[in-house]
Design a protein around this motif. Structure first.
Motif, PDB file in Angstrom:
ATOM      1  N   ASN A   1      12.208   1.993   7.301  1.00  0.00           N
ATOM      2  CA  ASN A   1      11.593   2.899   8.407  1.00  0.00           C
ATOM      3  C   ASN A   1      12.330   4.027   7.811  1.00  0.00           C
ATOM      4  OD1 ASN A   1      10.819   0.817   9.784  1.00  0.00           O
ATOM      5  ND2 ASN A   1      12.158   1.258  11.627  1.00  0.00           N
ATOM      6  N   LYS A   2      13.584   4.201   7.386  1.00  0.00           N
ATOM      7  CA  LYS A   2      14.335   5.503   6.880  1.00  0.00           C
ATOM      8  C   LYS A   2      13.289   6.187   5.881  1.00  0.00           C
ATOM      9  CE  LYS A   2      18.351   7.729   5.099  1.00  0.00           C
ATOM     10  NZ  LYS A   2      19.790   7.426   4.810  1.00  0.00           N
ATOM     11  N   VAL A   3      13.228   5.171   4.591  1.00  0.00           N
ATOM     12  CA  VAL A   3      12.426   5.724   3.539  1.00  0.00           C
ATOM     13  C   VAL A   3      11.162   6.175   4.042  1.00  0.00           C
ATOM     14  CG1 VAL A   3      11.536   4.898   1.382  1.00  0.00           C
ATOM     15  CG2 VAL A   3      13.761   3.963   2.057  1.00  0.00           C
ATOM     16  N   LEU A   4      10.402   5.444   4.861  1.00  0.00           N
ATOM     17  CA  LEU A   4       9.072   5.925   5.180  1.00  0.00           C
ATOM     18  C   LEU A   4       8.894   7.238   6.000  1.00  0.00           C
ATOM     19  CD1 LEU A   4       6.167   5.208   5.561  1.00  0.00           C
ATOM     20  CD2 LEU A   4       6.675   4.064   7.805  1.00  0.00           C
ATOM     21  N   PHE A   5       9.960   7.199   6.877  1.00  0.00           N
ATOM     22  CA  PHE A   5      10.060   8.671   7.404  1.00  0.00           C
ATOM     23  C   PHE A   5      10.184   9.767   6.532  1.00  0.00           C
ATOM     24  CE2 PHE A   5      12.566  12.130   9.270  1.00  0.00           C
ATOM     25  CZ  PHE A   5      11.919  12.584  10.535  1.00  0.00           C
ATOM     26  N   GLU A   6      11.268   9.671   5.527  1.00  0.00           N
ATOM     27  CA  GLU A   6      11.431  10.877   4.803  1.00  0.00           C
ATOM     28  C   GLU A   6      10.287  11.030   3.914  1.00  0.00           C
ATOM     29  OE1 GLU A   6      13.962  12.721   4.699  1.00  0.00           O
ATOM     30  OE2 GLU A   6      15.087  11.629   6.380  1.00  0.00           O
ATOM     31  N   LEU A   7       9.710   9.847   3.105  1.00  0.00           N
ATOM     32  CA  LEU A   7       8.485  10.123   2.206  1.00  0.00           C
ATOM     33  C   LEU A   7       7.383  10.745   2.917  1.00  0.00           C
ATOM     34  CD1 LEU A   7       8.689   6.672   0.462  1.00  0.00           C
ATOM     35  CD2 LEU A   7       9.229   8.883  -0.617  1.00  0.00           C
ATOM     36  N   VAL A   8       7.117  10.213   4.163  1.00  0.00           N
ATOM     37  CA  VAL A   8       6.003  10.824   4.921  1.00  0.00           C
ATOM     38  C   VAL A   8       6.450  12.265   5.136  1.00  0.00           C
ATOM     39  CG1 VAL A   8       4.528  10.865   6.942  1.00  0.00           C
ATOM     40  CG2 VAL A   8       5.063   8.663   5.610  1.00  0.00           C
ATOM     41  N   LYS A   9       7.371  12.555   5.673  1.00  0.00           N
ATOM     42  CA  LYS A   9       7.947  13.799   6.150  1.00  0.00           C
ATOM     43  C   LYS A   9       7.830  15.140   4.883  1.00  0.00           C
ATOM     44  CE  LYS A   9      12.084  15.178   5.959  1.00  0.00           C
ATOM     45  NZ  LYS A   9      13.605  15.630   6.332  1.00  0.00           N
ATOM     46  N   ASN A  10       8.357  14.757   3.729  1.00  0.00           N
ATOM     47  CA  ASN A  10       8.038  15.377   2.637  1.00  0.00           C
ATOM     48  C   ASN A  10       6.864  15.753   2.249  1.00  0.00           C
ATOM     49  OD1 ASN A  10      11.026  15.715   2.477  1.00  0.00           O
ATOM     50  ND2 ASN A  10      11.237  14.075   0.986  1.00  0.00           N
ATOM     51  N   GLU A  11       5.873  14.648   2.305  1.00  0.00           N
ATOM     52  CA  GLU A  11       4.483  14.763   1.732  1.00  0.00           C
ATOM     53  C   GLU A  11       3.996  15.708   2.882  1.00  0.00           C
ATOM     54  OE1 GLU A  11       1.820  11.854   0.801  1.00  0.00           O
ATOM     55  OE2 GLU A  11       2.860  11.626  -1.222  1.00  0.00           O
ATOM     56  N   LEU A  12       3.997  15.552   4.100  1.00  0.00           N
ATOM     57  CA  LEU A  12       3.423  16.143   5.045  1.00  0.00           C
ATOM     58  C   LEU A  12       3.937  17.686   5.143  1.00  0.00           C
ATOM     59  CD1 LEU A  12       1.671  15.440   7.515  1.00  0.00           C
ATOM     60  CD2 LEU A  12       3.435  14.821   8.733  1.00  0.00           C
ATOM     61  N   GLN A  13       5.047  17.967   4.888  1.00  0.00           N
ATOM     62  CA  GLN A  13       5.606  19.272   4.990  1.00  0.00           C
ATOM     63  C   GLN A  13       4.876  19.988   3.745  1.00  0.00           C
ATOM     64  OE1 GLN A  13       9.891  18.775   4.581  1.00  0.00           O
ATOM     65  NE2 GLN A  13      10.123  19.056   6.676  1.00  0.00           N
TER      66      GLN A  13
ATOM     67  N   GLU B   1       0.829  -1.172   0.164  1.00  0.00           N
ATOM     68  CA  GLU B   1      -0.052  -0.017   0.006  1.00  0.00           C
ATOM     69  C   GLU B   1       0.884   1.290  -0.162  1.00  0.00           C
ATOM     70  OE1 GLU B   1      -0.359  -2.408   2.249  1.00  0.00           O
ATOM     71  OE2 GLU B   1      -2.448  -3.033   2.708  1.00  0.00           O
ATOM     72  N   LEU B   2       1.847   1.232   0.820  1.00  0.00           N
ATOM     73  CA  LEU B   2       2.767   2.380   0.732  1.00  0.00           C
ATOM     74  C   LEU B   2       3.378   2.775  -0.664  1.00  0.00           C
ATOM     75  CD1 LEU B   2       4.389   1.982   4.329  1.00  0.00           C
ATOM     76  CD2 LEU B   2       2.902   3.634   3.742  1.00  0.00           C
TER      77      LEU B   2
END
Length: 122
Positions: free
Chosen positions: A90-102, A77-78
């Motif tokens: 974990n690292k990729v998830l954090f960075e992808l989510v962080k970028n979209e969230l920003q 799904e991700l």
């Protein structure tokens, strides 16, 4: 993101993680949400696990494992959501989510600023 109040930031992060399909009842949801709130302007570091563990009164290995569980059970799904064909760690998830969230948060701040400037009620 600094213009958003802490409570509202938490709400936006939680709403975003739910939109990704991450279940709110798994421990990793809380750890990932806290990590995004506390570290939203930083690049991922393994020391984040220790920092979040201190905040959540647990161990760094539990934080890492709980977030890894998210990437394992939601891998397909991700990948579909972020339109990538590589493994989401974990690292990729954090960075992808962080970028979209920003991007989402910047849009929210801009919209509020616009509404105040032009006296538009929301």
């Amino acid at each position: 993101m600094k213009n958003l109040e802490e409570k509202e930031l938490k709400h936006v992060i939680n709403r975003y993680l739910k939109k990704l399909g991450i279940r709110i009842d798994i421990v990793g949801f809380k750890y990932l949400a806290v990590m995004l709130k506390e570290k939203n302007n930083k690049n991922f570091s393994c020391s984040f696990y220790t920092d979040i563990a201190e905040i959540c009164k647990t161990t760094a290995s539990r934080v890492e494992g709980a977030i890894r569980y998210i990437t394992q059970i939601h891998q397909e799904e991700l990948k579909e959501h972020f339109q990538v064909n590589y493994k989401i760690t974990n690292k990729v998830l954090f960075e992808l989510v962080k970028n979209e969230l920003q991007e989402e948060l910047e849009s929210l701040v801009w919209n509020r600023s616009f509404c105040r400037k032009w006296n538009v009620k929301t």
